[in-house]
Design a protein around this motif. Structure first.
Motif, PDB file in Angstrom:
ATOM      1  N   LYS A   1       0.833  -1.207   0.000  1.00 12.49           N
ATOM      2  CA  LYS A   1       0.000   0.000   0.000  1.00 12.49           C
ATOM      3  C   LYS A   1       0.860   1.247   0.000  1.00 12.49           C
ATOM      4  O   LYS A   1       2.029   1.230   0.396  1.00 12.49           O
ATOM      5  CB  LYS A   1      -0.916   0.017   1.232  1.00 12.49           C
ATOM      6  CG  LYS A   1      -1.941  -1.105   1.275  1.00 12.49           C
ATOM      7  CD  LYS A   1      -2.813  -0.971   2.517  1.00 12.49           C
ATOM      8  CE  LYS A   1      -3.864  -2.079   2.579  1.00 12.49           C
ATOM      9  NZ  LYS A   1      -4.711  -1.957   3.799  1.00 12.49           N
ATOM     10  N   LYS A   2       0.253   2.354  -0.430  1.00 12.53           N
ATOM     11  CA  LYS A   2       0.936   3.637  -0.365  1.00 12.53           C
ATOM     12  C   LYS A   2       0.815   4.205   1.042  1.00 12.53           C
ATOM     13  O   LYS A   2      -0.160   3.948   1.750  1.00 12.53           O
ATOM     14  CB  LYS A   2       0.325   4.628  -1.362  1.00 12.53           C
ATOM     15  CG  LYS A   2       0.635   4.321  -2.821  1.00 12.53           C
ATOM     16  CD  LYS A   2       0.043   5.402  -3.708  1.00 12.53           C
ATOM     17  CE  LYS A   2       0.392   5.157  -5.168  1.00 12.53           C
ATOM     18  NZ  LYS A   2      -0.164   6.221  -6.053  1.00 12.53           N
ATOM     19  N   SER A   3       1.815   5.010   1.434  1.00 10.12           N
ATOM     20  CA  SER A   3       1.749   5.663   2.740  1.00 10.12           C
ATOM     21  C   SER A   3       0.736   6.799   2.689  1.00 10.12           C
ATOM     22  O   SER A   3       0.380   7.282   1.605  1.00 10.12           O
ATOM     23  CB  SER A   3       3.128   6.228   3.104  1.00 10.12           C
ATOM     24  OG  SER A   3       3.442   7.321   2.248  1.00 10.12           O
ATOM     25  N   PRO A   4       0.232   7.250   3.857  1.00  9.86           N
ATOM     26  CA  PRO A   4      -0.689   8.398   3.869  1.00  9.86           C
ATOM     27  C   PRO A   4      -0.101   9.623   3.168  1.00  9.86           C
ATOM     28  O   PRO A   4      -0.826  10.347   2.479  1.00  9.86           O
ATOM     29  CB  PRO A   4      -0.897   8.651   5.365  1.00  9.86           C
ATOM     30  CG  PRO A   4      -0.724   7.297   5.993  1.00  9.86           C
ATOM     31  CD  PRO A   4       0.368   6.648   5.196  1.00  9.86           C
ATOM     32  N   SER A   5       1.201   9.850   3.333  1.00  6.48           N
ATOM     33  CA  SER A   5       1.853  10.990   2.663  1.00  6.48           C
ATOM     34  C   SER A   5       1.753  10.863   1.154  1.00  6.48           C
ATOM     35  O   SER A   5       1.430  11.828   0.444  1.00  6.48           O
ATOM     36  CB  SER A   5       3.330  11.078   3.074  1.00  6.48           C
ATOM     37  OG  SER A   5       3.469  11.571   4.378  1.00  6.48           O
ATOM     38  N   GLU A   6       2.028   9.676   0.640  1.00  4.02           N
ATOM     39  CA  GLU A   6       1.991   9.444  -0.804  1.00  4.02           C
ATOM     40  C   GLU A   6       0.568   9.565  -1.343  1.00  4.02           C
ATOM     41  O   GLU A   6       0.343  10.125  -2.420  1.00  4.02           O
ATOM     42  CB  GLU A   6       2.567   8.061  -1.121  1.00  4.02           C
ATOM     43  CG  GLU A   6       4.061   7.967  -0.908  1.00  4.02           C
ATOM     44  CD  GLU A   6       4.585   6.547  -1.037  1.00  4.02           C
ATOM     45  OE1 GLU A   6       5.701   6.366  -1.557  1.00  4.02           O
ATOM     46  OE2 GLU A   6       3.867   5.606  -0.603  1.00  4.02           O
TER      47      GLU A   6
END
Length: 383
Positions: free
Chosen positions: A238-243
């Motif tokens: 998964k992508k990080s919240p920032s990304e």
């Protein structure tokens, strides 16, 4: 269907947002020098809730822009072009030089004059417009140079905000500043506890913006702070919240927020005597400060840092690229105009400073673009 295909092609290009921004600048200047000028200014001054439309644009929408740029810089610091300390230090050193030298040039030319209060006007780089110009060059410019310019502009704007807080703010409201510190602490705690719901960060970010705005410090800094508290560690697959947030903000910022910002902030009405005003010490100080001051300051301090092995040049870049960045750093626009309004109470001086800023910014942007464009063409031919 053909129209949809054309629009998709336009929005898929990096430089398209820059083109749109420049078109909005032209439109804004056209409106400001037409019979619609007063109506347009009245619209910007219209109150929506507690603030004018103009303030919502400059303080709220631009905080979102700073949030996006902050997320991009954070990504580069963690795993990109700024992950090496010697690379990350260069934008900071360059920004310091780009603030000191222009201020010195202006002060030397205006010492003992009624214009001396405007010493900080040429210190600022307009991050939105400088990035828009370099984005118009597409992939020809090394990505590290674009990241360097973005980081330099952020440090530069943060420096300008500090200068405004120390020298141009009538009063700091310490209670709101204390509230802001508490919100930042909670944001850091959420990150430490690995809370990954973006909505919690955004809600606290709105509160942080409100408190920053009422503290007397420019509220856009809230966007940068929020960006650096967002979780950047991704779960497996998964992508990080920032990304995720960075990806979600790119199109709204590039094609809505920045064009609105351009429309609202370049509506400068030409008045008789403005051209003559460029030859005054105020006009010369602003123009030389923004063009020569930024060019010399950014490159001189960068050269010293590289020679002392404190920093390294951005990846795949040469000094000719740095000269181009130094010129683009001379695009003052909004922050410089904002400082000029704080520096002078007289409308005549404000208008003279605005016109000098506009002139210098256009020249700096054009020279930087032409230089980097020519370098890009030569490099492409040699490949």
């Amino acid at each position: 269907m053909k129209l949809i295909a054309i629009l998709k092609g336009f929005f898929s290009k990096n430089q398209s947002s820059g083109v749109l921004l420049i078109l909005c600048v032209v439109l804004s200047l056209t409106i400001a020098n037409s019979p619609m000028a007063e109506s347009f200014q009245a619209l910007l001054d219209q109150e929506v809730g507690p603030y004018s439309i103009s303030m919502w644009i400059n303080d709220a929408l631009m905080a979102i822009f700073f949030l996006l740029v902050g997320l991009e810089i954070k990504r580069e610091i963690l795993k990109g072009e700024l992950s090496d300390i010697r690379s990350a230090s260069l934008p900071i050193v360059a920004a310091i030089g780009g603030m000191i030298v222009p201020a010195v040039i202006f002060s030397l030319l205006n010492y003992g004059t009624p214009y001396s209060k405007g010493w900080a006007i040429p210190m600022a780089t307009d991050i939105a417009f400088s990035l828009a110009v370099i984005s118009m060059l597409g992939r020809g410019v090394p990505i590290a140079i674009k990241v360097f310019l973005a980081a330099l502009s952020i440090v530069d704007d943060l420096g300008a905000i500090v200068v405004i807080a120390l020298f141009y703010t009538d009063a700091i409201h310490w209670s709101y500043l204390l509230y802001s510190g508490g919100i930042i602490a909670v944001l850091c705690l959420l990150n430490y506890l690995k809370v990954r719901k973006i909505v919690f960060y955004l809600l606290l970010g709105v509160l942080l913006w409100y408190c920053m705005h009422h503290s007397g410090i420019h509220a856009t800094i809230a966007g940068v702070i929020l960006a650096f508290t967002m979780p950047a560690n991704a779960e497996k697959g998964k992508k990080s919240p920032s990304e995720k947030l960075e990806h979600a903000l790119q199109i709204p910022v590039g094609y809505i927020i920045m064009p609105i910002f351009a429309l609202a902030n370049t509506n400068i009405t030409y008045k008789s005597g403005m051209i003559e005003g460029l030859s005054s010490s105020l006009g010369v100080g602003v123009v030389l400060g923004l063009i020569l001051g930024k060019l010399i300051g950014i490159n001189l301090f960068s050269f010293i840092a590289v020679k002392l092995k404190i920093s390294t040049l951005p990846h795949a870049s040469r000094w000719i690229h740095m000269i181009g960045v130094g010129l683009l750093g001379g695009i003052g626009f909004t922050m410089s105009i904002f400082i000029s309004l704080l520096s002078f109470k007289e409308h005549e001086l404000q208008d003279a400073a605005k016109f000098a800023i506009l002139t210098a910014s256009i020249l700096a942007g054009a020279l930087g673009y032409i230089l980097l464009r020519s370098v890009t063409k030569k490099e492409n031919k040699s490949v």
